[in-house]
Design a protein around this motif. Structure first.
Motif, short mmCIF file in Angstrom:
data_model
loop_
_atom_site.label_atom_id
_atom_site.label_comp_id
_atom_site.label_asym_id
_atom_site.label_seq_id
_atom_site.Cartn_x
_atom_site.Cartn_y
_atom_site.Cartn_z
N ASN A 43 -22.95 37.00 49.58
CA ASN A 43 -21.76 37.26 50.41
C ASN A 43 -20.95 38.43 49.88
OD1 ASN A 43 -22.64 35.01 51.70
ND2 ASN A 43 -20.86 33.74 51.27
N MET A 45 -19.51 42.29 49.92
CA MET A 45 -19.16 43.41 50.77
C MET A 45 -18.52 44.50 49.92
SD MET A 45 -15.61 43.50 50.94
CE MET A 45 -15.29 44.30 52.50
N LEU A 94 -16.96 37.89 50.06
CA LEU A 94 -16.27 37.61 51.32
C LEU A 94 -15.80 36.16 51.32
CD1 LEU A 94 -18.26 39.49 54.09
CD2 LEU A 94 -15.78 39.35 53.93
N LEU A 194 -22.52 45.49 53.63
CA LEU A 194 -22.72 44.04 53.56
C LEU A 194 -24.10 43.77 52.99
CD1 LEU A 194 -21.77 41.16 54.17
CD2 LEU A 194 -22.78 41.40 56.46
N THR A 351 -11.93 46.20 59.20
CA THR A 351 -12.92 45.60 58.30
C THR A 351 -13.09 44.12 58.58
OG1 THR A 351 -12.40 47.24 56.60
CG2 THR A 351 -13.46 45.21 55.86
N TYR A 354 -14.88 43.50 61.89
CA TYR A 354 -16.31 43.78 61.79
C TYR A 354 -17.06 42.65 61.09
CZ TYR A 354 -20.66 45.72 59.95
OH TYR A 354 -21.98 45.91 59.60
N TYR A 355 -16.59 42.26 59.90
CA TYR A 355 -17.34 41.23 59.16
C TYR A 355 -17.31 39.89 59.89
CZ TYR A 355 -17.90 44.35 55.18
OH TYR A 355 -18.25 45.40 54.37
N ARG A 359 -20.87 38.37 61.62
CA ARG A 359 -21.36 37.07 61.15
C ARG A 359 -21.58 36.12 62.33
NH1 ARG A 359 -21.10 33.53 56.24
NH2 ARG A 359 -21.99 31.59 57.02
N TRP A 428 -17.35 32.65 56.60
CA TRP A 428 -17.37 33.32 55.30
C TRP A 428 -16.49 32.59 54.28
CZ3 TRP A 428 -21.14 36.37 54.40
CH2 TRP A 428 -21.60 37.33 55.33
#
Length: 505
Positions: A43, A45, A94, A194, A351, A354-355, A359, A428
């Motif tokens: 996990n 980033m 994350l 990632l 950010t 996006y993450y 996911r 996450w």
């Protein structure tokens, strides 16, 4: 391209030898994948931010060598031109309050760099394209004093064999030529990494490709180039044209550009590295002494140096990355879609979005890429670059009807993708306070239809209405942007226009 590169003149046989070595590296990657030698899920980033150096007048300052000497930190390094820097943020897990921690680290790093830049009458600015750049700023003499940039420029120029043509038709139309790749330095971005396991790579990369257009729509911050108002996000067409090794005849034949969105969904990271070898001639045929298959036979982990270097000269908007940490190989998806800025809060909001959304999309039972033609995702990206937050995108219909429909980007984000991003950040293990703060910034941008590109354009036009000449309006817009960037409130809260002059007496 961040690695130190030293090479003399290339011989005619170098590219043939290099191509053969690339094939052996690709076989090595295939064996590593088959033998399941890659790192376990962690996990992790990370991010990089490209920056501009500007003076108090809003004009670019060609001083990155002097500024870096004063910063004296390995977290900062050169970029292509002398008005560029890049800051690298160490990898983070994350989870928890990761986004607040990132925001604090970035603020601290930028404030320190800004103070040091001030020692040579410069400052730090996060923006997709600096509005005050002139064609005379983007010439070979302003390349950073680093061998790899000169070498890369020389090889791309030689491959093209003629001047580069910039032709971007937006609000206004820009046409000009360049004898070097230096105009690409105008593009300053945020790169999100990632780390993923091989079996998850394709799902994450496909998800990132599917939402790239949405990232651009909500995060656009590059409406000006060389005094012309172009697309809301003018970096992608500029980047493609400024590094295009294809003369017009090869473009007409359908030869692929080295900066490209891609042409298909993938099933493995191997697909992308194999495409690199199949489609793109080597630009930098620099040989490493390592023989990757011998290293594998001996039980070691090869660096695959040629494969990594070649991958660094193919400019995908979502790029595969092979790396080694603590003796263990890993894969990363590097997302290169977003422009820098406007503020640290905006960068972290982009950010988090996006993450979270990647996911969630990567784990859907009916993934979006099985319902959205790749050609539609590519068209979306172009549309979002042109129209920013006002773009209308193609997206799979909800429910049993299936098919694709056109939808307003703002409605898509607020009704469908923000809830997915929330679920993704929950998965996450991100704290709700972090999740709600930063996704709330994205929601407000959409509600107000306001981002960096809309603020720059509106403020520029307000300055023209006040009687400023075009160049003076661009400079004033840049100075005001810098003031508000350093104050730090997110861009959707910024007042449009220049501050009222303070009366004297």
């Amino acid at each position: 391209m961040g690695e130190k590169i030293v090479a003399g003149p290339f011989e005619l046989a170098d590219r043939q030898r290099y191509r053969a070595k690339l094939r052996r590296c690709l076989t090595g990657l295939e064996r590593l994948l088959a033998e399941k030698r890659f790192d376990r899920p962690r996990n992790l980033m990370g991010l990089e931010i490209e920056l501009n150096l500007v003076g108090s007048d809003g004009m670019p300052r060609m001083l990155n060598g002097e500024v870096l000497e004063r910063i004296a930190s390995r977290d900062f390094q050169t970029e292509l031109a002398m008005f560029n820097l890049e800051v690298n943020i160490a990898p983070h897990r994350l989870e928890g309050r990761v986004f607040d921690r990132l925001a604090e680290e970035i603020r601290t790093s930028l404030a320190y760099a800004h103070r040091k830049a001030g020692e040579v009458d410069a400052g730090i600015l996060m923006i997709g394209i600096l509005p005050t750049l002139d064609r005379d700023d983007l010439v070979s003499s302003n390349l950073s004093a680093v061998d790899r940039y000169t070498l890369l420029n020389d090889q791309i120029v030689a491959a093209r064999g003629e001047d580069f043509v910039l032709d971007i038709d937006g609000v206004e139309h820009l046409t000009c030529t360049s004898g070097s790749i230096v105009p690409e330095a105008a593009c300053t971005s945020v790169q999100l990494h990632l780390q993923v396991t091989p079996d998850r790579f394709a799902d994450v990369w496909n998800a990132a490709q599917a939402v790239a257009a949405v990232q651009v729509a909500v995060g656009a911050n590059s409406p000006f180039l060389f005094g012309r108002e172009l697309w809301h996000e003018s970096r992608p067409p500029l980047f493609q044209q400024a590094t295009d090794t294809r003369p017009p005849e090869l473009q007409a034949q359908g030869v692929r550009p080295r900066t490209w969105f891609g042409e298909r969904w993938v099933t493995s990271a191997y697909d992308l590295f194999e495409e690199n070898l199949r489609y793109f001639p080597p630009l930098l045929p620099i040989h490493d002494d390592e023989e990757p298959l011998d290293v594998l036979d001996a039980g070691g982990i090869p660096t695959l140096a040629e494969l990594v270097l070649h991958n660094g000269t193919v400019y995908r908007w979502n790029r595969p990355v092979y790396g080694i940490a603590d003796g263990v190989p890993h894969l990363r998806v590097e997302n290169r879609v977003l422009p820098a800025g406007p503020t640290v809060t905006d960068v972290i909001a982009n950010t988090a979005f996006y993450y979270g959304v990647v996911r969630a999309l990567a784990e859907e039972s009916r993934p979006v890429w099985t319902r959205l033609p790749f050609e539609a995702a590519a068209a979306n990206f172009d549309t979002a670059c042109r129209h920013g937050i006002d773009a209308r995108l193609l997206w799979p219909r909800r429910g049993r009807l299936g098919g694709v429909t056109e939808i307003d980007a703002v409605a898509l984000v607020r009704d469908e993708l923000l809830p997915l991003a929330e679920a993704g950040l929950d998965a996450w293990g991100v704290e709700p306070a972090d999740r709600d703060l930063y996704l709330g910034v994205i929601d407000e941008r959409c509600r107000r239809r306001a981002n960096g590109a809309t603020w720059q354009s509106a403020t520029f036009h307000r300055a023209l209405e006040q009687g400023l000449a075009r160049d003076a309006a661009l400079a004033a817009t840049t100075r005001r942007y810098s003031e508000l960037m350093h104050l730090g409130e997110p861009v959707h809260t910024w007042p449009v226009g220049l501050p009222e002059p303070v009366p004297l007496g």
